[in-house]
Design an enzyme around this catalytic site. Structure first.
Site, PDB file in Angstrom:
ATOM      1  N   GLN A 276       0.823  -1.216   0.000  1.00 34.36           N
ATOM      2  CA  GLN A 276       0.000   0.000   0.000  1.00 34.36           C
ATOM      3  C   GLN A 276       0.849   1.254   0.000  1.00 34.36           C
ATOM      4  OE1 GLN A 276       1.035  -1.406   2.659  1.00 34.36           O
ATOM      5  NE2 GLN A 276       0.613  -0.320   4.544  1.00 34.36           N
TER       6      GLN A 276
ATOM      7  N   GLU B 255      -8.231   1.331   3.026  1.00 38.94           N
ATOM      8  CA  GLU B 255      -9.242   0.289   2.953  1.00 38.94           C
ATOM      9  C   GLU B 255     -10.537   0.652   2.245  1.00 38.94           C
ATOM     10  OE1 GLU B 255      -9.465  -2.794   6.172  1.00 38.94           O
ATOM     11  OE2 GLU B 255      -9.018  -1.015   7.326  1.00 38.94           O
TER      12      GLU B 255
END
Lengths: 584, 328, 294
Positions: free
Chosen positions: B47, B287
């Protein structure tokens, strides 16, 4: 086995090697030649991570006997460009953000190169077609497509890819290239399965043959006697409590199942051997005497009073209540009430890199190189279960090929540590795609009942919801997931009266745990459907009902918290409505 | 017949573990050449946290990005930062790194104030220089100050720990403060439905998310787009077939995540509504972009054909069956 | 361990010699994309592999007289990109382009795909619609078999890869007023098994309003590509109208045998056969410049 000579040219270098006649091309490249940039994601030709160029054509090297490359030319990611001299594709992948975890990147680059070698003016569709055999779980592909278009432009001599990206006065706010970017596009990044140590042994776990059964006996004698087997271990061999769990108050997952298995993913024995093949053979020689128990495979069955118990304490792991205001008053004030049921299924994280790890017990320190989303959490579980001081366990996260929540829980970390601890050898453990999918956690399947009321002007007055999440055989992050759902039960829409009952329920299904956005995507399909239905019934637009109820500064969320600063919801809403032309 | 429709869906998402303490910590070490090492337990799983932490440290220390090196998630070296989950790393570990850098910077400024004959509150750091605000010619370098301290027997190490402000939820009512900060977003999906087969083709997704402050805009877009891919699979194609607890399709041949051909055009929009307690105003973005995907696609399908599937995944077959029953 | 011996012959004669010498212990591998899975799962066991990938004489797509001939080692990519096929037998080019992924298409061959005997193999559907013959060489010499006779059971081929080799596929080149179409319905746009695939070859009168002849192949409906013979018979001589298509749809669902699978339930497959049969005929007729009258 009689070895056979293979000749091939890899990245411009000629090799002549004596190898087994049944070695696969990907293993030859990774293990005999030592180029570990080529990855193994599925070993079945279904993910593209192992893509290499054979005579210029992209092929899945995991599906190919090495001898298919005899006398031929191969290009792997290492042959594309080096850190000092990056290929335009590599530069573009970095400059355009086409790299995240980096595990699919080498294969993706190979497919892209094959395309551009033939066609320097590809359309977006050509590109998508050419990388359609390369799965990526991180990027959504858009930036990969952008990068390939940019590299094509440079190769046509039109304009160079702007890289490296320079920062302005402020580093924060600049799209600087990711710090781990270069090794990810050159194939130098080391993922867990790329670690090799001298004298390394291999571990494999025997998985349960039943979804719910008592273990009466495990006979490991034959497996132990197999040549090349270094050790076979069961729950009795674990020095510590043989229990793990990400939520500190719900440690319920055995490292190796002792008296009972609760789902097919439970490990019941661990074999350590000189090779993965021997370990696999030994697994087949272990005899487990099971006494099958009736199982529960749905929430509906699990909550029945006479349901078989997955755990001693019963199948209801959590009942999270979220009550605020006066629900009856809320519904009595509603002009319209809508109500419906929704259902979602189990979801796989599907990181392209399967779980892997290597453990070494050296100088009193147990070192574990592994995939993880939390090195410190895994360290604690290893230390407790091996009865070592926490400071004597060192967990080193390897470059990790995606996680999305699925690499939070302990997978192989304690097992591989146990293997090294017991044998004193460096030990590698690497899951196959199948083992990864059978054992890893999933997104919770949800059963949702929603009832929402609104006034005639569209303002929500009451929300009532019952949510059931099937957490499978173990708790994992289940209670956290259900609690998060409750706390955002109607998304960013304010309502004063609510009654939410969220239940986290054990079954003998695969374990559900954390997955990107924790219980929110499930709830979203329910409340957003009902928001549209309310709008329709009230004769107002889908935009208007959201505008009326959307969170602003001062709004109160289901837990009673007042939102103060930084509430950007309405801005996201208005900008999307405007830019997408949404008008109903 | 092919029918088109648009659907909208929204989310808010809290950063961190719900109603529970979940701290992160970091160290920052400054060297005599003006470079810095950051040590933080945060696991980068793709990420981009290592990049974001490096940016935060460089910005806070006022040294070039290239002079900062991040060591992450090695328990022999890095202090604990909690698990990479719950969208928490940019906000929580980001704050820890920023505060550790600030701690180091304060040690520097204390010394630099003497060199530059100015109060520490008048000092600023940028591009490797420490200078007196409004008097840029009154300056020294980070490296020189570190070296000076070293000669005086002091090594510059910053350290910090950060825990989001939460109040545990009440067991009976669920009331409390579950998260320190939130991110928000909205998504519109546009679909085309083949009414004869139930096949859904997602044509375009427009998605905005409030990043507070986008530390790395390209990475934020990447998180939005990636979350959409996971949400699209959740909505339309990904299905595990269970038979008495056994997964019958543990492979990528029958568990179908989206390929490049299945993904629509995406228009990611970054909104920056500063978060007062986020590092440089940032909150987490990793997320939640997958939260509204299925909901917006299902709403778009309902807009196109007038009925909806209430069970995921919304495969062509499930939608076809609902269409055959004349909708609902 | 998968196998102990690995041969890389360069001619068909060498292959036949290896097969003869090894007495059934060695089997042929073409692209290997299917065989590798079967061997790994233990579903195929063999002492040795004869990799025929280097046999250049089996890699061609050419038109000879009234026929199109395809060497058994032609890859799916080569079929999909063949100008000849795209022009004259589109059903096969389109079918080959749907197989797996680019990586699989680059390695997998048409011969291997057929010997592997998946009833829903896209190229098998196309070849069945084209009424192709396979040429097989073995110890007793050469023989020709219609594609439909190559399947002897689920996953079982008439061709024994430990004894014989498919060398070629042959079919009549579609001529004037003849056209083909290929339809595929899957849960994902790449790398997915079909819910349904369907190939059609048809011939109209010169007025393009009457169907003179037709062949329809459907998968996965049976252990082999299913020829919808009753539907074909029903269609022959019929005017190209909506009514005819409706009748064809009603007829075909009586002769298919779909089963529940992860791809879809039998009932859905039945409904989809109707849709895609109609679409295939409309497309093939449209390709000839004809149309379906209301």
């Amino acid at each position: 086995m009689v070895k056979k000579t293979i000749n091939l040219n890899v990245n411009g270098k000629q090799y002549e090697l004596e190898v087994e006649p049944d070695i696969k091309l990907v293993d030859l490249i990774r293990e005999k030649i030592g180029l570990t940039g080529t990855k193994i994601g599925c070993n079945n030709g279904e993910c593209g991570a192992c893509t290499i160029l054979l005579e210029g054509e992209p092929v899945a090297s995991c599906m190919m006997p090495a001898f298919k490359a005899h006398g031929k030319n191969i290009i792997t990611v290492e042959g594309l460009g080096t850190a000092q001299n990056l290929h335009p594709l590599q530069k573009a992948f970095l400059a355009y953000g086409a790299v995240q975890c980096g595990f699919c990147t080498p294969g993706m680059l190979m497919s892209a190169k094959a395309l551009l070698d033939k066609n320097l003016t590809p359309t977006e569709q050509d590109i998508r077609q050419s990388i359609s055999g390369n799965l990526c779980r991180c990027t959504g592909y858009k930036k990969i497509v952008d990068a390939i278009l940019a590299a094509a432009a440079e190769l046509r001599g039109e304009h160079e890819v702007k890289w490296p990206v320079t920062t302005g006065e402020d580093v924060v706010g600049s799209s600087v290239t990711r710090v781990d970017g270069i090794p990810k596009v050159t194939g130098e990044s080391k993922f867990a399965n790329d670690y090799y140590f001298p004298n390394m042994a291999y571990a494999q776990a025997l998985r349960s043959a039943h979804p719910h059964a008592l273990i009466k006996n495990i006979d490991i004698e034959k497996a132990q006697a197999l040549a090349g087997v270094l050790g076979v271990y069961t729950s009795k061999d674990i020095p510590g409590p043989n229990i793990v769990g990400i939520m500190p108050h719900i440690k319920d997952t055995p490292v190796l199942a002792g008296d009972k298995v609760r789902h097919y993913g439970d490990a019941v024995a661990l074999v350590v051997a000189e090779s993965a093949e021997i370990a696999e053979e030994a697994l087949r020689m272990i005899n487990v005497d099971y006494e099958p128990l009736p199982g529960v495979f749905s929430v509906e069955d699990a909550i029945k009073e006479d349901a078989p118990k997955v755990h001693e304490g019963g199948n209801m792991l959590l009942h999270r209540k979220m009550y605020r205001g006066d629900i009856e008053k809320g519904f009595s004030e509603a002009a319209v009430i809508v109500e419906d049921n929704f259902k979602t299924r189990m979801n796989e994280h599907a990181y392209i890199e399967p779980e892997a790890g290597v453990a070494l017990y050296e100088g009193g320190i147990l070192k574990v190189y592994t995939i993880t989303q939390g090195a410190h959490y895994h360290r604690g579980e290893i230390a407790v279960n091996l009865k070592l001081p926490v400071s004597k366990v060192r967990v080193i996260q390897t470059t990790t090929g995606g996680g999305f929540g699925g690499k939070i829980d302990v997978s192989l970390q304690v097992l591989v540590a146990l293997a090294a601890f017991k044998t004193g050898r460096p030990v590698k453990m690497a899951y196959s795609r199948e083992e990864s999918m059978i054992t890893s956690t999933k997104r919770h399947p949800y059963y949702m009942h929603y009832k929402i009321g609104a006034r005639s002007d569209g303002k929500l007055t009451a929300v009532q919801a019952e949510i059931y999440g099937d957490t499978g055989a173990y708790g994992s992050h289940g209670p956290g997931v259900l609690t998060r759902t409750a706390a955002s039960i109607v998304g960013p829409y304010e309502v004063d009266n609510l009654k939410v009952d969220a239940y986290c329920v054990y079954t003998n299904n695969p374990v559900a745990g954390a997955m990107r956005a924790f219980g929110s995507p499930q709830a979203s399909i329910a409340y957003e459907a009902l928001m549209d239905e309310l709008a329709q019934k009230l004769g107002i637009s889908a935009v208007e009902i959201r505008r009326i109820n959307g969170y602003k500064k001062g709004s109160v969320i289901p837990t009673g918290q007042v939102l103060t600063d930084g509430v950007g919801f309405m801005e996201t809403f208005e900008r999307v409505v405007e830019k997408s032309g949404f008008n109903r | 017949m092919k029918l088109r429709g648009k659907g909208i869906a929204c989310f808010f998402y809290g950063m961190g573990n719900t109603g529970k303490p979940n701290p992160a910590s970091a160290y920052v070490e400054l060297m005599q050449d003006g470079s810095a090492n950051i040590f933080c337990g945060v696991a980068d799983i793709g990420q981009g946290s290592s990049t974001v932490m490096t940016q935060i440290a460089a910005q806070e220390l006022g040294i070039p990005f290239e002079m900062v090196t991040m060591t992450s998630a090695d328990t022999g070296v890095t202090p604990e930062a909690g698990v990479t989950s719950a969208c928490r790393q940019t906000f929580i570990s980001g704050n820890a790194v920023r505060l550790a850098a600030k701690d180091a910077k304060e040690q520097l400024f204390a010394e630099a104030a003497k060199i530059l004959s100015a109060g520490t509150e008048k000092l600023a750091a940028q591009n490797g220089y420490i200078y007196v605000e409004n008097y840029p010619e009154r300056k020294t370098t980070v490296g020189e100050v570190v070296a000076k301290l070293y000669k005086a027997g002091k090594v510059v190490i910053g350290r910090a720990s950060f825990n989001p402000p939460i109040v545990p939820l009440d067991d009976e009512t669920g009331q409390g403060v579950p998260y320190g900060v939130y991110t928000y977003g909205t998504m519109v999906s546009e679909v085309e439905v083949d009414t004869e087969t139930g096949q859904v083709n997602v044509l375009k997704i427009t998605a905005a998310q409030d990043a507070g402050k986008a530390i790395n805009p390209l990475n934020v877009e990447g998180q939005i787009e990636g979350g959409i891919a996971i949400g699209l699979g959740f909505c339309l194609s990904e299905e595990i077939f269970l038979e008495k607890g056994l997964i019958k399709n543990p492979n990528f041949n029958e568990y179908l995540l989206p390929t490049a051909l299945d993904m629509p055009d995406i228009d990611p929009i970054i909104v920056e509504c500063p978060e007062p307690i986020g590092p440089f105003g940032a909150n987490g973005v990793g997320e939640p972009s997958n939260v509204p995907v299925a909901a917006s696609i299902l709403n778009a399908i309902a807009d196109a054909v007038g009925c909806r599937v209430k069970e995921l995944p919304c495969t062509a077959e499930r939608l076809f069956n609902v269409l055959q029953q004349g909708g609902n | 361990m998968y196998w102990e011996n690995y041969y890389l012959p360069e001619t068909v004669d060498e292959v036949l010699k290896h097969l003869k010498d090894s007495n059934g212990n060695t089997r042929i591998m073409a692209g290997g994309t299917d065989l590798m899975i079967l061997v790994r799962k233990g579903m195929v066991k063999t002492q040795g592999i004869i990799d025929i990938g280097n046999i250049k004489e089996l890699k061609y797509i050419r038109e000879e007289g009234k026929y199109i001939k395809i060497g058994a080692l032609t890859t799916h990519s080569q079929l999909a990109e063949s100008a000849l096929l795209k022009k004259k037998a589109r059903v096969l080019a389109l079918a080959a382009g749907c197989v797996g992924s680019p990586q699989i298409r680059n390695a997998g061959t048409i011969g291997g795909n057929i010997v592997n005997a998946h009833s829903a193999a896209d190229t098998a559907i196309a070849l069945t619609a084209l009424n192709a013959q396979a040429r097989i060489k073995g110890p007793e010499g050469e023989k020709e078999k219609p594609l439909s006779e190559l399947y002897t059971g689920v996953g079982k081929s008439f061709v024994d890869p430990t004894k014989e080799i498919i060398t070629e596929f042959v079919f009549e080149t579609p001529g004037e007023n003849e056209s083909t179409a290929f339809m595929r319905h899957a849960k994902r746009k790449a790398l997915a098994l079909p819910i349904l695939n369907l190939g059609v070859w048809l011939k109209t009168n010169s007025g393009k309003n009457i169907l003179e002849d037709v062949r329809i192949a459907v998968g996965p409906m049976d252990y082999k590509p299913l020829r919808a013979v009753e539907t074909e018979n029903m269609l022959k001589g019929q005017p190209l109208t909506e009514k005819t298509l409706k009748s064809a749809q009603e007829t075909i669902i009586k002769e298919i045998k779909p089963r529940d699978s992860f791809q879809g339930r039998a009932a859905y497959k039945t409904d989809m056969v109707k849709v895609f049969l109609a679409r295939a005929i409309v497309e093939a007729v449209g390709d000839l410049g004809g149309r379906i009258d209301g």
